[in-house]
Design a protein around this motif. Structure first.
Motif, PDB file in Angstrom:
ATOM      1  N   ALA A  27      47.747  36.607  49.342  1.00 51.55           N
ATOM      2  CA  ALA A  27      47.337  35.857  48.149  1.00 51.55           C
ATOM      3  C   ALA A  27      46.711  34.546  48.600  1.00 51.55           C
ATOM      4  O   ALA A  27      47.293  33.804  49.388  1.00 51.55           O
ATOM      5  CB  ALA A  27      48.545  35.586  47.251  1.00 51.55           C
ATOM      6  N   SER A  28      45.526  34.276  48.099  1.00 57.93           N
ATOM      7  CA  SER A  28      44.798  33.079  48.500  1.00 57.93           C
ATOM      8  C   SER A  28      45.538  31.814  48.070  1.00 57.93           C
ATOM      9  O   SER A  28      46.121  31.760  46.980  1.00 57.93           O
ATOM     10  CB  SER A  28      43.403  33.087  47.878  1.00 57.93           C
ATOM     11  OG  SER A  28      42.744  31.868  48.134  1.00 57.93           O
ATOM     12  N   TYR A  53      46.347  31.905  53.419  1.00 62.13           N
ATOM     13  CA  TYR A  53      46.863  32.942  52.528  1.00 62.13           C
ATOM     14  C   TYR A  53      48.379  33.056  52.679  1.00 62.13           C
ATOM     15  O   TYR A  53      48.909  32.984  53.797  1.00 62.13           O
ATOM     16  CB  TYR A  53      46.260  34.307  52.862  1.00 62.13           C
ATOM     17  CG  TYR A  53      44.757  34.356  52.757  1.00 62.13           C
ATOM     18  CD1 TYR A  53      44.140  34.791  51.591  1.00 62.13           C
ATOM     19  CD2 TYR A  53      43.954  33.951  53.826  1.00 62.13           C
ATOM     20  CE1 TYR A  53      42.756  34.830  51.486  1.00 62.13           C
ATOM     21  CE2 TYR A  53      42.576  33.987  53.733  1.00 62.13           C
ATOM     22  CZ  TYR A  53      41.980  34.426  52.565  1.00 62.13           C
ATOM     23  OH  TYR A  53      40.602  34.465  52.462  1.00 62.13           O
ATOM     24  N   THR A  68      40.672  29.702  44.339  1.00 68.29           N
ATOM     25  CA  THR A  68      41.044  31.129  44.186  1.00 68.29           C
ATOM     26  C   THR A  68      42.551  31.323  44.278  1.00 68.29           C
ATOM     27  O   THR A  68      43.016  32.419  44.618  1.00 68.29           O
ATOM     28  CB  THR A  68      40.348  31.975  45.272  1.00 68.29           C
ATOM     29  OG1 THR A  68      40.705  31.447  46.564  1.00 68.29           O
ATOM     30  CG2 THR A  68      38.847  31.958  45.102  1.00 68.29           C
ATOM     31  N   SER A 114      38.074  42.056  37.375  1.00 69.68           N
ATOM     32  CA  SER A 114      38.461  40.774  37.960  1.00 69.68           C
ATOM     33  C   SER A 114      39.554  40.978  39.004  1.00 69.68           C
ATOM     34  O   SER A 114      40.337  41.914  38.935  1.00 69.68           O
ATOM     35  CB  SER A 114      38.970  39.825  36.860  1.00 69.68           C
ATOM     36  OG  SER A 114      40.097  40.383  36.220  1.00 69.68           O
ATOM     37  N   THR A 115      39.569  40.063  39.972  1.00 68.93           N
ATOM     38  CA  THR A 115      40.592  40.113  41.014  1.00 68.93           C
ATOM     39  C   THR A 115      41.912  39.636  40.429  1.00 68.93           C
ATOM     40  O   THR A 115      41.967  38.579  39.801  1.00 68.93           O
ATOM     41  CB  THR A 115      40.195  39.217  42.188  1.00 68.93           C
ATOM     42  OG1 THR A 115      38.932  39.630  42.684  1.00 68.93           O
ATOM     43  CG2 THR A 115      41.228  39.298  43.300  1.00 68.93           C
ATOM     44  N   PRO A 116      43.014  40.415  40.605  1.00 65.55           N
ATOM     45  CA  PRO A 116      44.297  39.987  40.034  1.00 65.55           C
ATOM     46  C   PRO A 116      44.786  38.714  40.693  1.00 65.55           C
ATOM     47  O   PRO A 116      44.574  38.476  41.876  1.00 65.55           O
ATOM     48  CB  PRO A 116      45.229  41.167  40.331  1.00 65.55           C
ATOM     49  CG  PRO A 116      44.588  41.900  41.466  1.00 65.55           C
ATOM     50  CD  PRO A 116      43.115  41.707  41.302  1.00 65.55           C
ATOM     51  N   ARG A 117      45.449  37.879  39.899  1.00 68.79           N
ATOM     52  CA  ARG A 117      46.031  36.641  40.412  1.00 68.79           C
ATOM     53  C   ARG A 117      47.541  36.718  40.260  1.00 68.79           C
ATOM     54  O   ARG A 117      48.047  37.277  39.298  1.00 68.79           O
ATOM     55  CB  ARG A 117      45.482  35.425  39.672  1.00 68.79           C
ATOM     56  CG  ARG A 117      44.017  35.125  40.002  1.00 68.79           C
ATOM     57  CD  ARG A 117      43.573  33.814  39.377  1.00 68.79           C
ATOM     58  NE  ARG A 117      42.189  33.519  39.695  1.00 68.79           N
ATOM     59  CZ  ARG A 117      41.777  32.394  40.248  1.00 68.79           C
ATOM     60  NH1 ARG A 117      42.654  31.456  40.562  1.00 68.79           N
ATOM     61  NH2 ARG A 117      40.495  32.186  40.477  1.00 68.79           N
ATOM     62  N   GLU A 125      44.780  34.706  44.058  1.00 66.35           N
ATOM     63  CA  GLU A 125      44.011  35.956  44.087  1.00 66.35           C
ATOM     64  C   GLU A 125      44.536  36.847  45.212  1.00 66.35           C
ATOM     65  O   GLU A 125      44.723  36.415  46.347  1.00 66.35           O
ATOM     66  CB  GLU A 125      42.519  35.672  44.293  1.00 66.35           C
ATOM     67  CG  GLU A 125      41.833  35.108  43.067  1.00 66.35           C
ATOM     68  CD  GLU A 125      40.314  35.036  43.234  1.00 66.35           C
ATOM     69  OE1 GLU A 125      39.815  35.487  44.287  1.00 66.35           O
ATOM     70  OE2 GLU A 125      39.646  34.521  42.315  1.00 66.35           O
TER      71      GLU A 125
END
Length: 553
Positions: free
Chosen positions: A145-146, A29, A151, A2-5, A154
């Motif tokens: 970071a989104s 972002y 998202t 998974s993409t880190p948040r 992310e």
């Protein structure tokens, strides 16, 4: 996988930014320092937002300002950027937490940026997110970071910035030669981040910095100085200063400091390397300042004191002498530096020429004086004079004096520091009794003129200086009544000497007028005979001595 948040700073505000971006159909972002510092667990006040698409940065800033109910953004169309300022009270309402100041969010459209070989201004063009991240200085600052609701948080990591963050390495996203050619200031930023974060700079980047050191000369002094100040504000400034020195950058920015490097030897006797001593003093000062409550990012006069530490010995390059029987000396460097070299540094680097320059000059000029007060038999007069000269800067002066102790002999260090403890106790005792800090004479020149019916002139100047000296020497209390009685008692003598001065300068012709200063000094402080003929002979001897000294020169 998974993409880190990421949990971002000022998250309620950034979520509102994401909502406006989603409404406009724009990708947005958080980038740069906010992401890096969030991952490192460091506090940050830098919020940069990248929007993808032509004109999207300004459009998003305008929408966010309206949605948050704050003033319209400051817009810079030539660069496609805008800044939204959120006042502290509004920020508290948005975050639900107390705030100590306003928040500024910088918005920019994704872009590419480059410099011509001879230009200080970048060429800016629209670009993709990947192009925008690629143009950034270091991989740890090329993380995004989104902010989209779906998202949010992310992380986008195109250049292994997360690994570099874990390893504590500063590496450029592209070939370092390309990254530094696009903006040579990034070479100074490498040193600044090394000092701030305690990271190592990648060897390839160090090699590229060395090869391109001369390119720093195309960058405006203001931008370089801003980075230098941030570097000096860091916990361990020598990390960055040493890197700038080894790559040849510091010589192009602060030649007065790099000129201190090296050791000369005569007959087996060498002086210390004053450059590395200076860096140790700056680090010592940063450590001492943390002990009195200065944080990891010094500002205000705490920062100017670090500038003083960096420049405190620059006069040694001018005053260095070898004296047989004595060794290496640097007599007067504490005067030459503030008078001749430090003002030039401030002008060249576009540092402020007002109070900050005065402060730096003052503490550097005085930084040897406390050492002379360590002996137990030092008079209160000497303590009064330093308190008067230092004023409110005395605590900063003593921090610099303590930082200047860099001996490797622990016993000697303890002896010096214990001596400075005694000096500070003397300060407290004398100040409580005589109130000398920010001292104003108990009798002013205006009062002397008004009460005695005198015009501005030598007689008034004498009375002012004599009162000052009498108070400093402890002959007269620092109170108006005794001081005025002293003026009245000396009034006739001041008038006599003033008349002698006027008579003398009327007789001086042509080159002889160069002796006026010597005549004034002799009449102010000399033992002038009471007999008129002898007094005139006394004045003539002062003239003759001054003219003889000038002929010898």
């Amino acid at each position: 996988m998974s993409t880190p948040r990421l949990s971002l700073p000022f998250e309620p505000v950034l979520r509102r930014v994401g909502q406006e971006a989603d409404r406009l159909g724009v990708e947005a972002y958080a980038v740069g320092g906010a992401v890096r510092d969030a991952l490192l667990g460091r506090p940050t006040t830098d919020l940069d937002v990248v929007a993808v698409g032509p004109g999207s940065g300004i459009a998003l800033a305008e929408a966010v300002a309206q949605a948050l109910g704050v003033k319209a953004p400051a817009v810079y169309p030539a660069f496609g950027t805008a800044a939204v300022t959120i006042p502290s009270k509004r920020l508290e309402a948005l975050t639900g937490e107390p705030q100590v100041g306003r928040l500024v969010i910088e918005f920019v459209g994704a872009r590419t940026e480059s410099y011509r070989a001879d230009s200080r201004k970048p060429i800016v063009e629209d670009g993709t997110l990947d192009q925008d991240l690629a143009r950034r200085d270091f991989t740890v600052n090329a993380l995004a970071a989104s902010l989209s609701a779906a998202t949010f948080g992310e992380i986008v990591d195109r250049f292994d910035g997360l690994d570099d963050l874990d390893r504590g390495v500063l590496r450029t996203p592209l070939d370092p030669a390309v990254t530094f050619a696009d903006d040579p200031l990034r070479m100074v930023r490498a040193a600044r981040f090394a000092a701030q974060l305690g990271f190592e700079v990648d060897p390839e980047a160090v090699e590229a910095m060395t090869a391109a050191a001369d390119r720093i000369e195309i960058v405006s002094a203001e931008r370089v100085t801003d980075e230098l100040s941030k570097l000096l504000a860091a916990p361990v400034p020598s990390t960055g200063l040493g890197l700038l020195f080894r790559t040849g950058l510091l010589e192009r920015i602060l030649p007065e400091v790099t000129a201190l490097a090296g050791v000369e030897e005569v007959g087996g006797r060498a002086h210390k390397d004053n450059f590395w001593h200076t860096l140790e003093v700056v680090d010592n000062l940063a450590h001492l300042q943390r002990g009195v409550g200065v944080g990891d990012r010094a500002d205000g006069y705490d920062l100017w004191l670090r500038w003083a530490a960096l420049l405190h010995d620059v006069g040694k390059t001018v005053t260095k002498r070898w004296e047989p029987g004595t060794g290496w000396t640097f007599h007067g460097h504490e005067d030459v530096g503030p008078r001749e070299l430090i003002p030039e540094v401030f002008r060249r680097l576009r540092l402020p020429l007002g109070d900050p320059l005065d402060f730096v000059q003052t503490v550097v000029r005085l930084h040897h004086r406390p050492a002379a007060l360590v002996d137990s038999d030092v008079t209160d007069s000497a303590v009064r004079r330093l308190l008067m000269d230092a004023g409110d800067d005395v605590e900063d002066l003593m921090l610099l004096v303590r930082a200047d102790v860099t001996s490797k002999n622990a016993r000697r260090v303890r002896r010096y520091l214990a001596g400075f403890d005694r000096v500070e106790r003397r300060f407290q005792e004398v100040e409580e009794r005589d109130r000398m800090r920010n001292w104003e004479p108990p009798v002013s020149g205006d009062e002397i003129k008004a009460q005695l019916g005198l015009d501005e002139g030598v007689a008034v100047g004498m009375l002012k200086e004599w009162v000052r000296e009498a108070v400093l020497e402890g002959e007269v209390p620092n109170e108006h009544g005794p001081a005025w009685a002293y003026v009245l008692a000396r009034q006739a003598e001041a008038a006599r000497r003033g008349a002698l001065f006027q008579s003398a300068i009327r007789e001086l012709r042509g080159p002889q007028r160069s002796a006026i200063g010597a005549v004034k000094e002799a009449l102010f402080w000399g033992d002038v005979p009471q007999d008129e003929v002898e007094a005139r002979a006394f004045v003539q001897s002062a003239v003759n001595a001054a003219l003889a000294d000038r002929a010898d020169d």
